[in-house]
Design an enzyme around this catalytic site. Sequence first.
Site, PDB file in Angstrom:
ATOM      1  N   HIS A   1       0.817  -1.228   0.000  1.00 25.78           N
ATOM      2  CA  HIS A   1       0.000   0.000   0.000  1.00 25.78           C
ATOM      3  C   HIS A   1       0.850   1.278   0.000  1.00 25.78           C
ATOM      4  O   HIS A   1       0.316   2.364  -0.245  1.00 25.78           O
ATOM      5  CB  HIS A   1      -0.930   0.043   1.222  1.00 25.78           C
ATOM      6  CG  HIS A   1      -1.958  -1.053   1.238  1.00 25.78           C
ATOM      7  ND1 HIS A   1      -2.820  -1.275   0.194  1.00 25.78           N
ATOM      8  CD2 HIS A   1      -2.249  -1.989   2.179  1.00 25.78           C
ATOM      9  CE1 HIS A   1      -3.611  -2.315   0.488  1.00 25.78           C
ATOM     10  NE2 HIS A   1      -3.277  -2.767   1.682  1.00 25.78           N
TER      11      HIS A   1
ATOM     12  N   ASP B   1      -2.400 -10.966  -2.007  1.00 28.74           N
ATOM     13  CA  ASP B   1      -3.013 -10.399  -0.801  1.00 28.74           C
ATOM     14  C   ASP B   1      -4.485 -10.083  -1.090  1.00 28.74           C
ATOM     15  O   ASP B   1      -4.856  -9.795  -2.231  1.00 28.74           O
ATOM     16  CB  ASP B   1      -2.255  -9.117  -0.431  1.00 28.74           C
ATOM     17  CG  ASP B   1      -2.617  -8.568   0.928  1.00 28.74           C
ATOM     18  OD1 ASP B   1      -1.862  -8.826   1.890  1.00 28.74           O
ATOM     19  OD2 ASP B   1      -3.646  -7.859   1.039  1.00 28.74           O
TER      20      ASP B   1
ATOM     21  N   HIS C   1      -6.079  -7.526  -0.300  1.00 28.24           N
ATOM     22  CA  HIS C   1      -6.233  -6.108  -0.630  1.00 28.24           C
ATOM     23  C   HIS C   1      -5.499  -5.792  -1.933  1.00 28.24           C
ATOM     24  O   HIS C   1      -4.464  -6.405  -2.225  1.00 28.24           O
ATOM     25  CB  HIS C   1      -5.658  -5.227   0.487  1.00 28.24           C
ATOM     26  CG  HIS C   1      -6.296  -5.465   1.821  1.00 28.24           C
ATOM     27  ND1 HIS C   1      -5.727  -6.305   2.769  1.00 28.24           N
ATOM     28  CD2 HIS C   1      -7.443  -5.005   2.352  1.00 28.24           C
ATOM     29  CE1 HIS C   1      -6.520  -6.328   3.841  1.00 28.24           C
ATOM     30  NE2 HIS C   1      -7.564  -5.551   3.619  1.00 28.24           N
TER      31      HIS C   1
ATOM     32  N   ASP D   1      -4.222 -12.868   3.744  1.00 26.15           N
ATOM     33  CA  ASP D   1      -5.443 -12.377   4.405  1.00 26.15           C
ATOM     34  C   ASP D   1      -6.724 -12.645   3.616  1.00 26.15           C
ATOM     35  O   ASP D   1      -7.804 -12.197   4.022  1.00 26.15           O
ATOM     36  CB  ASP D   1      -5.314 -10.884   4.764  1.00 26.15           C
ATOM     37  CG  ASP D   1      -4.661 -10.056   3.679  1.00 26.15           C
ATOM     38  OD1 ASP D   1      -4.414 -10.584   2.567  1.00 26.15           O
ATOM     39  OD2 ASP D   1      -4.376  -8.865   3.934  1.00 26.15           O
TER      40      ASP D   1
HETATM   41 ZN    ZN Z   1      -3.884  -7.238   2.888  1.00 27.57          ZN
END
Ligand code: ZN
Length: 301
Positions: free
Chosen positions: A120, A156, A158, A242
């Site tokens: 991120h 991931d 995200h 995750d």
């Molecule tokens: Zn994540």
Amino acid sequence: MILISSARFQEHTTPPGHPERPERAEVFDHVAAAWRDMGGRVAEPRPATRAELLRVHDAAHVEAIAGTSGRAVMLDPDTFTSPESYEIALLAAGAAVQAAEHALETKETAFALVRPPGHHAERDKAMGFCLFNNVAVAAAAAVARGLSRVAVVDIDVHHGNGTQSMFYADPRVLYVSSHQFPFYPGTGAADEVGTGAGKGFTFNVPLAAGATDADYAAAYRTIAGVLERYAPQLVLVSAGFDAHESDPLASMRMTTAGYAAVVKSLADTARRIGCPMALVTEGGYDLDALRACLDATLAGI
Ligand SMILES: [Zn+2]
């Protein structure tokens, strides 16, 4: 396979109750100890250099993180430093570079078990638990060695907004991501495909909440085709766990076996292409699921 990790990854601390907590590094230590017991090798990481960071981050961001040395700072509502965080974030980015270098030089797969995560982090800011973009620093290091086709595959849950934006206009780095969508951080729609010379070199696979092992297997069959067409000289995996059904942050229903199958499919594709692979951890906030996924991944590739 070689692991790159350090007990020092516990030294980056976050406020009580934060999901990206030092105990995640204890999981890495257990995984590394078990790996050593089986005769595997574990290397200590080196810190990333300023020059390596400046390939993907601007100088003001590097200075801002360096400036948190010795202090606990809130960088955004999710992202914190502790006194050691700058040093530990340098080690995380350095480990990612080292994993890429090892894979390129020996053709042996390397797995960097690191925190804080990275995907991120943007060129000019920390975000979403991430200080420096570890996998992006590694991809840029590979390009700096002369590679012209580096693939980053982000498993991931995200979307890796930072990695995508750093290489959005750059065909030398293909960014591929599967992720829950709509979800944090908001980017990663299927029509985000790159821009300019980079158009066609970003490939997003947004998945609805509740996606299962079968949904992921289907997504990764498509992704295998994308990788084969690109013919990368290096595959880097942003290895977040995750999307596991036990994860407290997201809503996917992947099992440990499903995750191991995703990573194995990437490893098989890399082998078919004749391309080395390096993995770098990202998220994964249920400690038991993180441990199980790492063990299953290491056993399967
Ligand atoms: Zn994540």
